[in-house]
Design a protein around this motif. Structure first.
Motif, PDB file in Angstrom:
ATOM      1  N   ALA A  41       0.807  -1.221   0.000  1.00 14.66           N
ATOM      2  CA  ALA A  41       0.000   0.000   0.000  1.00 14.66           C
ATOM      3  C   ALA A  41       0.843   1.276   0.000  1.00 14.66           C
ATOM      4  O   ALA A  41       0.365   2.334  -0.387  1.00 14.66           O
ATOM      5  N   LYS A  42       2.106   1.171   0.406  1.00 11.76           N
ATOM      6  CA  LYS A  42       2.971   2.355   0.498  1.00 11.76           C
ATOM      7  C   LYS A  42       3.812   2.580  -0.753  1.00 11.76           C
ATOM      8  O   LYS A  42       4.484   3.593  -0.870  1.00 11.76           O
ATOM      9  N   GLY A  62       4.073   6.464  -1.092  1.00 12.59           N
ATOM     10  CA  GLY A  62       2.854   6.934  -0.423  1.00 12.59           C
ATOM     11  C   GLY A  62       1.570   6.352  -1.000  1.00 12.59           C
ATOM     12  O   GLY A  62       0.478   6.667  -0.541  1.00 12.59           O
ATOM     13  N   ARG A  63       1.694   5.497  -2.012  1.00 10.25           N
ATOM     14  CA  ARG A  63       0.537   4.804  -2.598  1.00 10.25           C
ATOM     15  C   ARG A  63       1.051   3.637  -3.414  1.00 10.25           C
ATOM     16  O   ARG A  63       2.234   3.550  -3.734  1.00 10.25           O
ATOM     17  N   ARG A  64       0.147   2.726  -3.737  1.00  8.39           N
ATOM     18  CA  ARG A  64       0.527   1.584  -4.562  1.00  8.39           C
ATOM     19  C   ARG A  64       1.116   2.059  -5.877  1.00  8.39           C
ATOM     20  O   ARG A  64       0.754   3.115  -6.387  1.00  8.39           O
TER      21      ARG A  64
END
Length: 70
Positions: A41-42, A62-64
C-alpha cells in the motif's frame, strides 16, 4: 520470497535477501545497485547493494505503484 544475486558464469547463488511481501516487478539496475518495487500500500522501493546483498535505502511513494495500479 526475496531477491538473489547469482554468479554470472555458473548461475550459483552468491547471496539471498529475504523480503516480506510480494515483489511487484523485476528489479531495475543502476551501477552496483538494484531497485525493487514491492506490491504494498505504500509503494515501497528497496535500494539494494548488489555486491553484498544488503538493503541500503528505502523509498515510500505513499501509494501503490506498478502496472495495472490506478
Amino acid at each position: 520470497v526475496g531477491v538473489s544475486g547469482r554468479a554470472l558464469r555458473s548461475g550459483s547463488v552468491v547471496w539471498h535477501l529475504p523480503l516480506t511481501g510480494v515483489v511487484q516487478s523485476p528489479p531495475i539496475f543502476s551501477g552496483p545497485y538494484a531497485y525493487v518495487l514491492m506490491r504494498d500500500a505504500k509503494g515501497t522501493i528497496f535500494e539494494i547493494d548488489t555486491e553484498v546483498g544488503e538493503i541500503i535505502g528505502r523509498i515510500e511513494l505513499g501509494r501503490r505503484a506498478g502496472p495495472g495500479i490506478t
